[in-house]
Design a protein around this motif. Structure first.
Motif, short mmCIF file in Angstrom:
data_model
loop_
_atom_site.label_atom_id
_atom_site.label_comp_id
_atom_site.label_asym_id
_atom_site.label_seq_id
_atom_site.Cartn_x
_atom_site.Cartn_y
_atom_site.Cartn_z
N PHE A 72 -40.43 -39.21 120.57
CA PHE A 72 -40.03 -40.14 121.61
C PHE A 72 -38.69 -40.78 121.23
CE2 PHE A 72 -44.72 -40.26 121.95
CZ PHE A 72 -44.84 -39.82 123.26
N SER A 73 -37.76 -40.73 122.15
CA SER A 73 -36.47 -41.40 121.95
C SER A 73 -36.39 -42.52 122.97
CB SER A 73 -35.32 -40.40 122.13
OG SER A 73 -34.08 -41.05 121.95
N VAL A 74 -36.72 -43.72 122.53
CA VAL A 74 -36.86 -44.85 123.45
C VAL A 74 -35.62 -45.73 123.37
CG1 VAL A 74 -38.24 -46.86 124.07
CG2 VAL A 74 -39.36 -44.79 123.20
N SER A 75 -34.99 -45.96 124.50
CA SER A 75 -33.88 -46.90 124.60
C SER A 75 -34.43 -48.21 125.16
CB SER A 75 -32.79 -46.36 125.53
OG SER A 75 -31.85 -47.37 125.81
N PHE A 76 -34.34 -49.27 124.37
CA PHE A 76 -34.88 -50.55 124.80
C PHE A 76 -34.16 -51.08 126.04
CE2 PHE A 76 -35.86 -50.35 120.24
CZ PHE A 76 -37.23 -50.50 120.31
N ASP A 77 -32.91 -50.68 126.21
CA ASP A 77 -32.15 -51.15 127.36
C ASP A 77 -32.53 -50.42 128.65
OD1 ASP A 77 -30.67 -52.93 125.80
OD2 ASP A 77 -29.25 -51.37 125.23
N ALA A 87 -42.66 -47.18 134.18
CA ALA A 87 -43.06 -45.80 134.45
C ALA A 87 -42.94 -44.94 133.18
CB ALA A 87 -42.19 -45.21 135.56
N LEU A 88 -41.87 -45.14 132.41
CA LEU A 88 -41.70 -44.39 131.16
C LEU A 88 -42.77 -44.78 130.14
CD1 LEU A 88 -37.80 -44.49 130.80
CD2 LEU A 88 -39.21 -42.49 131.34
N GLU A 89 -43.11 -46.06 130.12
CA GLU A 89 -44.16 -46.52 129.21
C GLU A 89 -45.49 -45.84 129.56
OE1 GLU A 89 -44.30 -50.73 129.54
OE2 GLU A 89 -42.27 -51.03 128.74
N GLU A 90 -45.81 -45.80 130.84
CA GLU A 90 -47.07 -45.18 131.27
C GLU A 90 -47.08 -43.69 130.98
OE1 GLU A 90 -47.29 -46.26 135.36
OE2 GLU A 90 -47.95 -48.33 134.95
N GLN A 132 -49.05 -39.05 127.59
CA GLN A 132 -48.76 -37.96 126.66
C GLN A 132 -49.55 -38.09 125.36
OE1 GLN A 132 -44.21 -38.39 127.24
NE2 GLN A 132 -44.47 -36.31 126.49
N VAL A 133 -49.77 -39.32 124.93
CA VAL A 133 -50.42 -39.56 123.64
C VAL A 133 -51.95 -39.48 123.74
CG1 VAL A 133 -50.83 -41.35 121.88
CG2 VAL A 133 -48.52 -40.91 122.70
N LYS A 134 -52.48 -39.67 124.92
CA LYS A 134 -53.94 -39.77 125.09
C LYS A 134 -54.73 -38.64 124.43
CE LYS A 134 -57.46 -40.86 128.52
NZ LYS A 134 -57.74 -41.13 129.97
N PRO A 135 -54.31 -37.36 124.55
CA PRO A 135 -55.08 -36.29 123.91
C PRO A 135 -55.18 -36.43 122.39
CG PRO A 135 -53.56 -35.39 125.54
CD PRO A 135 -53.20 -36.82 125.37
N TYR A 136 -54.23 -37.12 121.79
CA TYR A 136 -54.22 -37.26 120.34
C TYR A 136 -55.23 -38.30 119.86
CZ TYR A 136 -49.89 -34.53 120.25
OH TYR A 136 -48.96 -33.52 120.36
N LEU A 137 -55.78 -39.07 120.79
CA LEU A 137 -56.73 -40.12 120.41
C LEU A 137 -58.17 -39.63 120.36
CD1 LEU A 137 -55.33 -43.10 122.56
CD2 LEU A 137 -54.82 -42.54 120.18
N ASN A 171 -50.63 -48.99 125.01
CA ASN A 171 -49.52 -49.86 125.38
C ASN A 171 -48.22 -49.10 125.17
OD1 ASN A 171 -47.57 -51.81 125.72
ND2 ASN A 171 -48.42 -53.25 124.22
N GLY A 172 -47.60 -48.68 126.26
CA GLY A 172 -46.40 -47.85 126.16
C GLY A 172 -45.26 -48.51 125.40
N LYS A 173 -45.21 -49.84 125.40
CA LYS A 173 -44.15 -50.53 124.67
C LYS A 173 -44.25 -50.30 123.17
CE LYS A 173 -43.36 -54.31 127.95
NZ LYS A 173 -43.40 -55.78 128.17
N GLU A 174 -45.47 -50.02 122.70
CA GLU A 174 -45.69 -49.82 121.27
C GLU A 174 -45.43 -48.37 120.84
OE1 GLU A 174 -46.54 -52.11 118.98
OE2 GLU A 174 -46.38 -53.68 120.50
N ILE A 175 -45.32 -47.46 121.80
CA ILE A 175 -45.12 -46.04 121.47
C ILE A 175 -43.63 -45.76 121.46
CG2 ILE A 175 -45.70 -43.67 122.09
CD1 ILE A 175 -48.09 -44.80 123.68
N ILE A 176 -43.03 -45.81 120.30
CA ILE A 176 -41.57 -45.65 120.22
C ILE A 176 -41.15 -44.61 119.19
CG2 ILE A 176 -41.08 -48.00 121.02
CD1 ILE A 176 -40.74 -48.82 118.10
#
Length: 678
Positions: free
Chosen positions: A181-186, A191-194, A199-204, A229-234
């Motif tokens: 993931f290449s997350v730009s805070f700006d 929608a990107l967070e969701e 994308q990560v759900k299968p890994y859980l 929480n998409g904000k935490e996935i960076i």
């Protein structure tokens, strides 16, 4: 003495009572092991063969998987196991060590970090088999199969045997794929967070398996909370990363009773030191939450020894994170935050303050001092009528609200001969899933013994003293409190500044208090540190400076001292010329020359490095100054100036008049390490 004995006995009894309630890590019973193995088999993570081997492992019986292999092969076969805070090559089931093994490691007197890791593993070994042991067995066996199945001969045979342990539920680990993931805070959006959460759900899926089996505490939802929480996935996510994190959580729960034992022991020491009283400590321990540890901030909040800043209401409104350019923090925010801190500190430390000023540092030298380019702000404030200064250091992509930007409060404590110092204290991180941003930022008052107790992996992840590091150090942070026997006090700085003013080394007597505050802020350890901060101090550039550049620097400094715009040193030339040497007509020598007030000076060397030998260049320049009637000379500063300014390399110098140099030499014995000719 009789009064001390009962107090100490009382503290010990207090500790013993608490330890009684702590308990020990629960060794898995045969029934629990069977239930775990049965569940993993039902969920198709284990086969019947794998289940049988797991139960043999838990009973410390020889594993069927190793039958027929030579010991020499097994000793050399590699399987990376996380052990003693590092990865070690141990095959599954062959890393069950007796208690005596850990005792032998401790007898070698390892460093603290290694020692606490050994003691934790010893604790687990005492309670074998634990959930950690079971998970390690599964994870490393699967890892050996994943990495060794493409091998040859015996390695492939052994890998295939391990592979027979597992059913289809383990397949995702074998075909591991990483999501980057290449997350730009700006530019991040809801929608990107969701989308990242999706994308990560299968890994859980591993969480459900290990919770259902009873290996991972079903009530521990830290991983789910983070990855929902998409904000935490960076950052990147992979199956291995998930398994590593699950292992960390399982290990945390197994080690929790040991962690709590260590905390209570440290708590006993802090009670004895007077940092926290027994009643408050008892309440804290009684309120231990399920598998939640205390930390130094929990303790501080029960005392009057802290200054707190609420993140949402008192930090966030004034915070600013430098991204591309330094010096962009709004000055009104700087002043408001320091006003807030001073209000709280004045109540905590019982002082009066006034005349708070915020200044923007210009490009040119300020107050006859030089500063690295990444410091653009400073404050002045009077505390009990003594002026203090604080440079505001910035670091890219970090908040400016840092421990080193509140050093003046510790300088005030020093001036009051108070043995306590203020520290930014942060709670411990055991799994990586604890909150990284506490609701409050605490500056905690600790004396030296209390700080030593609290600076412990079981009490605080980080304790940062509110002190600057050396000028020129990028982080500009001190990692330890300063030893006042090794550093100038306010009185010594004041004495040096007064001497500089009397000797006309510094000339602006109207700025005396500002000069004292400025020098003090830099934490000098000697008078050479102070001289190095003058505009007429410079260095040789660590061998990177050319002859021309060095003379250019000397010329700038001497023009400043003479208060003239006219160049004093001109026509710098470095050139090769043929010089007959011992009959060799083609011998080339390097000739350096310059002019001082129209008179030409030169010297010849075989290579540029020789310009510094025997003070050749320095003595030539000093001779030129003397003959030109310029009342200054170049003097070497001691080597300790190098350690003071990490941005300066090699030799350091200062331009002084002979009278000034003699006065300094008489007052500060051994100041000039090398005598130069003049």
């Amino acid at each position: 003495m009789s009064a001390k004995i009962p107090a100490r006995i009382g503290a010990i009894l207090f500790l013993l009572v608490l330890l009684h309630h702590v308990g020990f890590a629960q060794r898995l019973s045969a029934d629990e092991l069977n239930r775990i193995a049965e569940s993993l088999t039902d969920q198709q993570l284990l086969t019947q063969k794998g289940k049988a081997e797991l139960l043999r492992f838990a009973e410390k019986k020889p594993l069927e998987v190793y039958k027929g292999f030579h010991k020499a092969f097994l000793d050399e076969a590699n399987s990376s196991v996380y052990f003693l805070n590092d990865y070690t090559d141990i095959l599954p089931g062959r890393g069950i060590f007796p208690i005596s093994y850990f005792d032998s490691l401790l007898n070698l007197k390892p460093d603290f970090e290694k020692e606490y890791a050994i003691r934790e593993e010893r604790f687990l070994a005492t309670n074998f088999p634990t959930r950690t042991d079971v998970f390690q067995f599964l994870y490393t066996a699967a890892g050996f199969y994943r990495d060794g199945r493409s091998g040859t001969d015996s390695t492939k045979i052994l890998a295939d045997r391990f592979g027979a342990y597992f059913g289809p539920a383990m397949e995702p680990l074998y075909r591991d794929s990483t999501i980057e993931f290449s997350v730009s805070f700006d530019k991040d959006t809801k929608a990107l967070e969701e989308e990242r959460v999706k994308q990560v759900k299968p890994y859980l899926g591993w969480l459900a398996i290990f919770k259902k089996a009873g290996l991972l505490d079903a009530a521990d939802t830290r991983m789910e909370d983070k990855f929902n929480n998409g904000k935490e996935i960076i950052s990147s996510v992979s199956q291995r990363r998930m398994m590593d994190d699950i292992r960390a959580l399982i290990t945390y729960h197994d080690k929790f009773p040991y962690y709590r034992q260590q905390q209570i022991s440290l708590l006993d020491s802090l009670i004895a030191s007077g940092f926290i009283n027994k009643t408050a400590a008892t309440k804290l321990v009684e309120n231990y939450k399920r598998d939640t540890l205390l930390n130094i901030n929990d303790l501080a909040l029960t005392t009057k020894n802290y200054l707190s800043l609420d993140y949402e209401t008192e930090i966030k409104p004034f915070d600013y994170m430098t991204r591309d350019d330094y010096g962009q923090i709004p000055t009104d925010k700087i002043k408001q935050l320091y006003e807030l801190v001073l209000q709280k500190a004045s109540r905590l430390l019982n002082f009066k303050y006034s005349a708070l000023e915020v200044h923007v540092l210009k490009d040119e030298a300020e107050d006859q001092m030089k500063y690295p380019n990444n410091r653009q702000f400073y404050i002045y404030v009077k505390i009990n009528d003594i002026l203090y200064k604080e440079m505001i250091k910035e670091r890219e992509l970090e908040s400016w609200i840092l421990p080193q930007n509140f050093q003046f409060l510790n300088h005030y404590l020093e001036d009051q001969k108070d043995p306590r110092r203020l520290y930014f204290t942060q709670h411990g991180l055991f799994t990586g899933y604890e909150s990284q941003e506490p609701g409050t930022i605490l500056m905690t008052l600790l004396n030296e013994k209390e700080e030593a107790f609290a600076r412990n992996v079981y009490m605080a992840s980080k304790i940062s003293p509110c002190y600057n590091g050396t000028p020129g150090d990028y982080s500009y942070t001190a990692w330890e409190r300063y030893d006042l026997t090794q550093r100038f006090t306010r009185a010594q700085v004041t004495e040096a500044v007064d001497f500089f003013l009397a000797s006309c080394i510094l000339k602006n007597k109207a700025q005396r208090m500002q000069l004292i505050a400025t020098f003090r802020e830099k934490n000098p350890v000697s008078v050479s540190n102070l001289l190095l901060e003058l505009p007429n101090a410079f260095n040789s550039g660590g061998g990177a400076w050319t002859f021309e550049r060095f003379l250019y620097q000397v010329n700038l400094s001497i023009k400043g001292l003479l208060q003239t715009d006219k160049d004093v040193l001109t026509a710098y030339v470095a050139d090769y010329e043929k010089v007959p040497e011992k009959g060799d007509a083609d011998q080339e020598m390097l000739v350096f020359s310059f002019r001082c007030k129209e008179k030409k000076y030169e010297f010849k060397v075989e290579n540029e490095g020789q310009t510094w030998e025997n003070n050749l260049m320095i003595n030539t320049i000093n001779k030129a100054f003397l003959e030109a009637g310029i009342p200054y000379g170049i003097y070497f500063l001691p080597e300790d100036s190098n350690f003071f300014r990490q941005d300066l390399l090699d030799e350091n110098f200062v331009l002084l008049s002979p009278e000034q140099a003699e006065g300094l030499r008489n007052k500060y014995k051994g100041l000039f390490k090398v005598e130069t000719e003049r």
